[in-house]
Design an enzyme around this catalytic site. Structure first.
Site, PDB file in Angstrom:
ATOM      1  N   GLN A 176      -3.763  -1.322   9.573  1.00  0.00           N
ATOM      2  CA  GLN A 176      -3.707  -2.664   9.000  1.00  0.00           C
ATOM      3  C   GLN A 176      -4.303  -3.648  10.004  1.00  0.00           C
ATOM      4  OE1 GLN A 176      -2.702  -3.458   5.830  1.00  0.00           O
ATOM      5  NE2 GLN A 176      -3.438  -5.508   6.282  1.00  0.00           N
ATOM      6  N   LYS A 187       0.835  -1.211   0.000  1.00  0.00           N
ATOM      7  CA  LYS A 187       0.000   0.000   0.000  1.00  0.00           C
ATOM      8  C   LYS A 187       0.865   1.255   0.000  1.00  0.00           C
ATOM      9  CE  LYS A 187      -3.811  -2.479   2.221  1.00  0.00           C
ATOM     10  NZ  LYS A 187      -4.449  -2.885   3.485  1.00  0.00           N
ATOM     11  N   ASP A 222     -10.155   4.052   4.623  1.00  0.00           N
ATOM     12  CA  ASP A 222     -10.294   2.596   4.488  1.00  0.00           C
ATOM     13  C   ASP A 222     -11.739   2.159   4.796  1.00  0.00           C
ATOM     14  OD1 ASP A 222      -9.112   0.117   3.863  1.00  0.00           O
ATOM     15  OD2 ASP A 222      -8.653  -0.323   5.962  1.00  0.00           O
TER      16      ASP A 222
END
Lengths: 286, 286
Positions: B100, B56, B123
């Protein structure tokens, strides 16, 4: 051949819930010196809204829950309404907040709802409450879906693996009802005005939740034999969304209208107001 | 007789989205002197997580998006993680935050997610973002469901009235995917591990979203002829949740694995990071 479904007695269950609220409210008042307090906010003078708020306040009073009533003119702006609700969110003497809706079309209803502090959202209308219901997290439930779940539990309906069909997708009824059913391991289908061949999907429902607001929209011919039928509709003439007479010959359990889901909605509102007060006054475990 | 589905080229579409992000990031940097900045938070050293975050960050860098990497030891407590994320939420130089996950089991992941300011939740993991997706309100989408919707749109799949079946109900994939499909007027069924007779429900799907994380869990025999098949699974050996070879003989459109949904996830992350930066730097209309 003409099986008759067992009635799900929402009025009776609601009465027992309110009775329990009344004792809890009394105990809380005695131990803390403060009674639970529900703020009700009414914008304008829509007769139905005026009646609903009056009924909620009167039921609260009977259960020993104070109500703080805020009446605002129909010309209230979003900013003014948000300000009034924010003040209630910040007021330690208020434990729960109910914004009677729909509010006027010139008002951003979502902004008004979001001014309710999550810990006071006893009507379960905020985005936080919706996500909490969806994720199985602690929080307040939208009152009608919460009432539906309590009814299903009272009649020992095992939801795991059952196909639950929710007809309707409003933010305070259909959507949260589906999420609560999903959280209880039902397979959940959402139907709505754009659904094709609704009849064939309804026929698959082990549990049917009708929440469209159209009188006798669902006919008994479409009810799967033995299904549990929850009618959350309440249309003109005290008529539900399900054609009761034909549905009761096929369902195993069915909610009447009135006396089914309706009384549960207020019972959950009161129960959640007492929950909120107990937490805010430091009495609750949760 | 052996129809072969048209492939939905996620890699190609993702490439075009990232290209657009790159120009927007460059324009933003030029006009404001600030590049979009994505904070990535990694707890512990799980190899898969390390790889994902590295990927990412590297994709971000190629698109002209800065990344601020925060690495915390596996022993980090919930409180410490919430503190670190809150600091990023308050830092005006950071426009988007990615935690994450999964984080370690001793951490309250939900509490960590909720420390992300909604305007930086690129996200799409917060309760606010989930409710916004569910209610059709402005907000960030969970990246994989957002990618699925963009793929469906790129292939002009009309969702209104279609029966969309989502297999899987996770908070960041199945649940939001269903809500986005419902908001686009599909009839939506959520299936999961407790669903009975999954096969017969899958057979009704005009649009199938497989998001269970089990290799080749859905077989072509269960695909309705002409269905649109979205495989959001990514299992060991680059294998999806759908048995591709058998499914492609029945579907009209199908995502390959790899090269279907996967690349879209990162593309949406980058696009939403640029969106967030544009808004925070006062450049965006929305």
């Amino acid at each position: 051949m003409t099986q008759t479904a067992r009635l799900m007695d929402g009025a009776g269950l609601a009465g027992r819930i309110v009775e329990e609220c009344t004792s809890r409210a009394a105990a809380l008042t005695e131990s803390t010196g403060q009674a639970p307090c529900l703020a009700t906010v009414l914008v304008g003078e829509d007769p139905a809204s005026v009646t609903y708020v009056r009924m909620k306040r009167s039921r609260s009073a009977k259960a020993g829950i104070l109500s703080r009533h805020v009446e605002l003119p129909a010309t209230t702006t979003t900013k003014e309404l948000v300000g009034a609700i924010t003040a209630l969110s910040e007021d330690p003497a208020v434990h729960g907040i109910l914004l009677q809706h729909p509010v006027g079309e010139h008002i951003d209803e979502r902004a008004a709802f979001e001014a309710i502090a999550p810990e006071k959202d006893v009507d379960g209308v905020t985005m936080h409450s919706f996500a909490a219901m969806s994720f199985g997290l602690p929080g307040f439930q939208s009152c009608t879906p919460g009432g539906i779940m309590r009814l299903l539990d009272a009649y020992d309906v095992d939801l795991t693996g059952k196909h639950a069909v929710v007809v309707g997708r409003s933010a305070i009824l259909g959507k949260p009802a589906g999420m609560l059913l999903l959280d209880r391991n039902a397979t959940v289908t959402y139907c709505h005005s754009r659904t094709r061949d609704l009849s064939s999907i309804v026929k698959e429902a082990d549990v049917l939740v009708a929440a469209v607001g159209r009188a006798r929209f669902i006919h008994g011919d479409d009810i799967k034999p033995g299904a549990v039928v929850i009618d959350a509709g309440y249309n003109a003439g005290n008529v539900g969304d399900v054609d009761f007479d034909s549905a009761k010959t096929r369902a195993s359990l069915i909610t009447p209208v009135p006396g089914g889901v309706g009384p549960m909605t207020i019972a959950v509102l009161l129960a959640q107001t007492v929950d909120a007060a107990e937490r805010q006054l430091g009495v609750a475990e949760r």
